[in-house]
Design an enzyme around this catalytic site. Structure first.
Site, PDB file in Angstrom:
ATOM      1  N   CYS A 122     -22.966   9.813 -14.303  1.00 15.10           N
ATOM      2  CA  CYS A 122     -22.316   8.642 -14.894  1.00 15.10           C
ATOM      3  C   CYS A 122     -22.485   7.465 -13.933  1.00 15.10           C
ATOM      4  CB  CYS A 122     -20.834   8.938 -15.088  1.00 15.10           C
ATOM      5  SG  CYS A 122     -19.885   7.552 -15.715  1.00 15.10           S
ATOM      6  N   CYS A 166     -14.243  13.215  -9.743  1.00  6.43           N
ATOM      7  CA  CYS A 166     -14.610  13.227 -11.154  1.00  6.43           C
ATOM      8  C   CYS A 166     -15.747  14.214 -11.390  1.00  6.43           C
ATOM      9  CB  CYS A 166     -15.049  11.811 -11.531  1.00  6.43           C
ATOM     10  SG  CYS A 166     -16.017  11.723 -13.006  1.00  6.43           S
ATOM     11  N   TYR A 177     -10.809 -21.799 -16.826  1.00  9.88           N
ATOM     12  CA  TYR A 177     -11.228 -20.447 -17.234  1.00  9.88           C
ATOM     13  C   TYR A 177      -9.975 -19.576 -17.348  1.00  9.88           C
ATOM     14  CZ  TYR A 177     -15.524 -22.464 -15.357  1.00  9.88           C
ATOM     15  OH  TYR A 177     -16.576 -23.295 -15.074  1.00  9.88           O
ATOM     16  N   CYS A 207     -18.559   5.119 -11.333  1.00  7.59           N
ATOM     17  CA  CYS A 207     -17.844   5.031 -10.046  1.00  7.59           C
ATOM     18  C   CYS A 207     -18.752   5.505  -8.923  1.00  7.59           C
ATOM     19  CB  CYS A 207     -16.572   5.872 -10.092  1.00  7.59           C
ATOM     20  SG  CYS A 207     -15.459   5.421 -11.413  1.00  7.59           S
ATOM     21  N   CYS A 258     -12.385  11.642 -17.637  1.00 13.96           N
ATOM     22  CA  CYS A 258     -12.608  10.437 -16.830  1.00 13.96           C
ATOM     23  C   CYS A 258     -11.322  10.119 -16.092  1.00 13.96           C
ATOM     24  CB  CYS A 258     -12.999   9.272 -17.741  1.00 13.96           C
ATOM     25  SG  CYS A 258     -13.079   7.703 -16.860  1.00 13.96           S
ATOM     26  N   GLN A 265      -6.815  -8.646 -17.570  1.00 10.57           N
ATOM     27  CA  GLN A 265      -7.340  -8.017 -16.354  1.00 10.57           C
ATOM     28  C   GLN A 265      -7.184  -6.500 -16.462  1.00 10.57           C
ATOM     29  OE1 GLN A 265      -8.778  -9.423 -13.686  1.00 10.57           O
ATOM     30  NE2 GLN A 265      -8.365 -11.587 -14.007  1.00 10.57           N
ATOM     31  N   ASP A 316     -11.169 -19.882 -12.096  1.00  6.09           N
ATOM     32  CA  ASP A 316     -11.467 -18.441 -12.109  1.00  6.09           C
ATOM     33  C   ASP A 316     -12.662 -18.194 -13.028  1.00  6.09           C
ATOM     34  OD1 ASP A 316     -11.394 -15.688 -12.059  1.00  6.09           O
ATOM     35  OD2 ASP A 316      -9.499 -15.490 -13.142  1.00  6.09           O
ATOM     36  N   GLU A 320     -10.368 -22.842 -21.637  1.00  5.82           N
ATOM     37  CA  GLU A 320     -11.080 -21.580 -21.850  1.00  5.82           C
ATOM     38  C   GLU A 320     -11.930 -21.743 -23.102  1.00  5.82           C
ATOM     39  OE1 GLU A 320     -11.302 -18.241 -20.852  1.00  5.82           O
ATOM     40  OE2 GLU A 320     -12.413 -17.975 -22.721  1.00  5.82           O
ATOM     41  N   CYS A 340     -15.064 -13.340  -9.098  1.00  6.74           N
ATOM     42  CA  CYS A 340     -15.426 -11.919  -9.155  1.00  6.74           C
ATOM     43  C   CYS A 340     -16.859 -11.738  -8.661  1.00  6.74           C
ATOM     44  CB  CYS A 340     -15.258 -11.387 -10.571  1.00  6.74           C
ATOM     45  SG  CYS A 340     -16.169 -12.319 -11.796  1.00  6.74           S
TER      46      CYS A 340
END
Ligand code: SAH
Length: 476
Positions: A83, A77, A334, A86, A176, A305, A404, A355, A431
């Protein structure tokens, strides 16, 4: 260690980068002190400048890379290094995956006292670029300046991403590599249109300007949603601009706008208007075990997602660990827009999803109907308040609970309630391995840890997902 110390700065020449660390920064260790350094990779030998010294750690910057690490690869990139998106891009993908595995192991072992010797290898992403189905760009009257650059009074600003920790300045993005075409073309075309028509970019400090944000969402089936967010209602400015986008990009299936007159950029509480096309896009996901694909209708404000292909893999691990035979009562905690619930609905007797975002629950119900499921029930509410004894009495004791939670993990009360419910099997999707480890330790009072499966949804970032199987211990 050799250190050169001038009045304001400490420079350490020729130090080797030890590890990948928090927030996507790498770690250099100097005399027992941890220094976080961005945009370098483990194995690089660098000249290090210490920028900020805190009590237990320091922040640094590489002045020069003296000897590149064998793990170093070329950044794809053009914005790498400025930035914040990433940060691991110059680390070979196989090494990125090893770092993520290590992150899961370290957290589970240190914080959860969990044996990870049987942990499965991480499931990497087939596509490591163009994997995102959603990007949000900001227009700002203040362009982020590179070192040494001076602000030009006539500079109109930029459209792109916020630089980390700077809320009012934006790094101009030209290309990007995270979202497929025509994402870059749409952003650049809207920018050029705005510049040639003198539509000012927003100033978040003084609350002046017109163009605020641009959201682009796409699906694997080629549907494309574009949301333009402006600061005031003005049809004379809006209509020609939207018409320009509509004509220039006929592939847009959902062209929307939002008028945001608020101080902040969040738009979840604002009305979305349709300029042309539909006010939703439909994503497809293969059905576990075959059959016609599942359809998920996604509204402008719905969560889905962001890496669609990896989402399928993640959910497949959930299905594998859930070990459904067709008769089970399942809870999906969730549930978001009910995607995991519907992924499992064809393999069990009933699924109950919970949720707290009400709009997500509206979508979940709609999607379950579209997918032909009449065995899904969805509730909107805060998990700690909803998941009570009465709830369990009304919906039946679950055979399998899928959970989750967001990055913060589960509320203590939710963990306590899960321990009281004693479902024979829990599948915990996370996560954030740190909060997952904390929750797993609490659950280990009644559960044995089974299979552990990390999944990479976000190549070139430090983020990692982890799926863990918990099996209720036999009572003596
Ligand atoms: N399982 C879903 C979404 C997971 S993200 C999927 O795979 O798409 C976590 C979800 O938890 C979000 O949708 C968020 O809105 C919801 N959430 C966060 N805190 C919550 C709470 N206290 N009670 C209920 N839901 C919550």
């Amino acid at each position: 260690m050799k250190m050169r110390k001038t009045k304001q700065e400490i420079i350490v020449p020729d130090v080797e980068v030890a590890d990948a660390g928090a927030e996507g920064k790498a770690i250099v260790r100097i005399d027992g002190m941890v220094v976080f350094v961005p945009f370098v990779v483990p194995g690089d030998v660098i000249d290090l400048k210490i920028i900020k010294k805190k009590k237990n750690y320091a922040e640094g910057r590489a002045l020069a890379i003296k000897r590149p690490s064998p793990l170093r690869v070329e950044a794809r990139c053009p914005h790498f290094g400025v930035c914040g998106g990433c940060k691991w891009q110059t680390l070979d993908y196989a090494a990125q995956l090893r770092c993520k595995e290590q992150q899961v192991c370290d957290n589970l072992e240190r914080l959860g006292h969990i044996d990870t010797s049987q942990m499965r290898p991480i499931c990497g992403s087939d596509n490591i670029f163009y994997y995102r189905n959603k990007l949000e760009f900001t227009f700002s009257s203040k362009r982020w300046l590179n070192e040494g650059e001076l602000r030009d009074e006539n500079d109109p600003g930029a459209v792109g991403f916020h630089v980390p920790t700077v809320f009012d300045k934006v790094l101009p993005i030209e290309n990007c590599v995270l979202q497929r075409d025509p994402s870059n073309q749409i952003r650049n075309a809207l920018r050029d249109y705005a510049l040639s028509h003198r539509l000012p970019f927003y100033d978040i400090r003084n609350h002046t300007g017109y163009l605020r944000n641009l959201v682009i969402r796409n699906t694997s089936t080629g549907q494309l949603m574009v949301i333009v967010i402006v600061a005031e209602r003005n049809d004379e400015l809006l209509n020609p601009m939207m018409e320009y986008l509509r004509v220039t990009f006929p592939e847009i299936t959902s062209l929307l706008y939002i008028v945001n007159e608020k101080m902040n950029d969040s738009y979840t509480d604002l009305e979305v208007s349709t300029y042309s096309g539909q006010d939703f896009i439909v994503e497809q996901m293969p059905r576990y075990g075959g059959g016609n694909p599942l359809q998920f209708r996604i509204n402008p404000k719905s969560f889905y997602q962001t890496n669609s292909e990896q989402a399928y893999k993640l959910y497949s691990f959930v299905a594998e660990f859930a070990q459904l035979k067709g008769t089970e009562n399942v809870y999906d905690l969730y549930t978001g827009t009910g995607t995991i619930a519907q992924f499992l609905a064809g393999m069990c007797s009933h699924v109950t999803g919970v949720e707290y975002v009400e709009e997500a629950i509206v979508d979940a119900r709609l999607n379950a109907r579209l997918n032909g499921f009449d065995n899904c029930t969805f509730y909107a509410g805060d998990m700690a308040k909803v998941l009570t004894d009465d709830f369990v009495a009304a919906n039946g004791r679950p055979d399998v609970v899928v959970t989750d939670p967001p990055r913060a993990g589960m509320h203590e009360k939710v963990v306590e309630q899960l321990l009281a419910i004693e479902a024979p099997r829990i599948v915990y999707v996370s996560c954030n391995p740190a909060t997952q480890a904390r929750d797993l330790q609490l659950l280990s009072a009644k559960y044995d840890i089974g299979r552990i499966q990390p999944v990479d949804m976000f190549p070139h970032t430090q983020h990692v997902e982890n799926v863990v199987e918990l099996i209720l211990k036999e009572k003596n």
